[in-house]
Design an enzyme around this catalytic site. Structure first.
Site: not given
Length: 301
Positions: A65-67, A69
Site C-alpha cells: 500500500f506504499s505511497n 510506490i
C-alpha cells in the site's frame, strides 16, 4: 526535466487565542505524485536524467500500500520512463490485482518483483542484486529518503513558513523531517511524529540532516499501518470540521497527536504551529477495503 513550482495554500485551523495551528497542503501539489514524495523525488530524477539518457529505468522498494510506490509509478508514466517496484511480501504475488495501490501503479506502467519479507529486510543485499542486474537504473531507496531527497524537501519551506514556532511532520523513513530540520530557521522547533516503531530513526535522520537529534514523538498508535477506531473517528471529524481529508497512516496520526499535545499543554502559550500535509490519500481506498471486511466504520475519502 523541470517540475513546475506550485503554490500550496496554508490553511489556518481555529483553536484558541493562545495557540494557532496551520496546515500546509503539500497533498495538493500534484494529483498523483503527492506531498513530500514530489519533493523527495525532485532532485533524484533531475540528477539521474542529466546523466542517463538511454533506456532509463526507475527501481524502488515498498509495501503493498506504499505511497512511494504509487508516486514513482506516476512519475515514470509522466516522463515516459519504465518503473520497477520491489514489493515486500511474496505471498501477494498472485493476488496483487486486488490491491488498489498496486493495481493503479500497474496501470501507470510499473512492473513488480515480489520478494520475501526476509529478503526485503536485507536492503543492502537486495539493492546490490538489482544494481548488478540493471546497471543503468536509478535505484531509489524505500520511501525515497536519501541526501538528494533531503535537498528537495527544502522547497516545502518558504517565506511563509519562517514565522512559525513549531514545524511538524509525520516520520516514516526520515527524509522529510531531516530536510525540514536542515533548512528551517534557527529559532524554529522541529517535531517529528513517528508512525513506525523504529529505534534507528534518530541516527538515520541526524546523518541525513547533519543536525543533532531531532525530537521524535510516537504517533504509531499500535504499529505502522495499524488503524484504530479512534484514528478513524478523528480523521472523519477533522474532514467534516475543516474540509481537509487526512490519510490514516501518516498525516492523520500526526494531527491526532498534535491535538492531544495541545490538550496536554505541550506547546508554549502564543505558539504558531505548522503541520505539513504530506499526502498519502491514495491509501484510503485500500484502508477502507480492509475496514469494510472487518465491518468497521470507513474513512471519509
Amino acid at each position: 526535466m523541470k517540475l513546475p513550482e506550485i503554490e500550496i495554500p496554508i490553511t489556518e485551523i481555529p483553536l484558541n487565542k493562545n495557540i494557532r495551528l496551520f496546515i500546509k497542503r503539500e497533498d495538493l501539489i500534484h494529483p498523483e505524485i503527492s506531498g513530500n514524495k514530489y519533493w523527495k523525488l525532485f532532485y533524484n530524477i533531475n540528477h539521474y536524467l542529466d546523466l542517463q539518457t538511454s533506456n532509463p529505468l526507475l527501481i524502488t522498494f515498498g509495501g503493498a500500500f506504499s505511497n512511494h510506490i504509487s508516486a514513482v509509478a506516476a512519475l515514470g508514466k509522466s516522463l515516459g520512463i519504465k518503473t520497477l517496484g520491489i514489493i515486500r511480501g511474496e505471498e501477494i504475488s498472485n493476488k496483487w490485482q486486488q490491491n488498489p495501490t498496486l493495481s493503479h501503479a500497474q496501470k501507470n506502467g510499473m512492473d513488480f518483483r515480489f520478494v520475501t519479507r526476509t529478503e526485503y529486510r536485507d536492503k543492502p543485499s537486495l539493492t546490490k542484486t538489482f544494481e548488478i542486474a540493471f546497471p543503468n537504473a536509478l535505484i531509489i531507496p524505500e520511501g525515497g529518503s536519501n541526501f538528494l531527497a533531503v535537498e528537495g524537501v527544502k522547497h516545502m519551506l518558504d517565506e511563509r513558513t519562517k514565522s512559525f514556532d513549531y514545524l511538524c511532520t509525520a516520520v516514516g523513513t526520515g527524509g522529510t523531517v531531516a530536510g525540514i530540520s536542515k533548512f528551517s530557521e534557527k529559532n524554529q522547533k522541529i517535531l517529528g511524529f513517528k508512525v513506525v516503531d523504529d529505534s534507528s530513526l534518530g541516527k538515520r535522520i541526524s546523518e541525513l540532516s547533519g543536525k543533532d537529534q531531532i525530537p521524535l514523538l510516537d504517533a504509531h498508535f499500535g504499529g505502522y499501518g495499524k488503524i484504530t477506531d479512534e484514528n478513524i473517528r478523528f480523521i472523519n471529524w477533522f474532514s467534516n470540521e475543516f474540509g481537509i481529508p487526512l490519510d490514516p497512516i501518516y498525516t492523520g496520526k500526526m494531527m491526532q497527536r498534535i491535538f492531544e499535545l495541545m490538550d496536554e499543554g505541550f506547546f508554549s502559550q502564543g505558539s504558531k504551529i505548522l503541520a505539513f500535509h504530506t499526502g498519502g490519500l491514495q491509501g484510503i481506498e485500500g484502508a477502507n477495503e480492509m475496514l469494510r471486511k472487518q465491518g468497521r466504520t470507513l474513512i471519509i475519502e
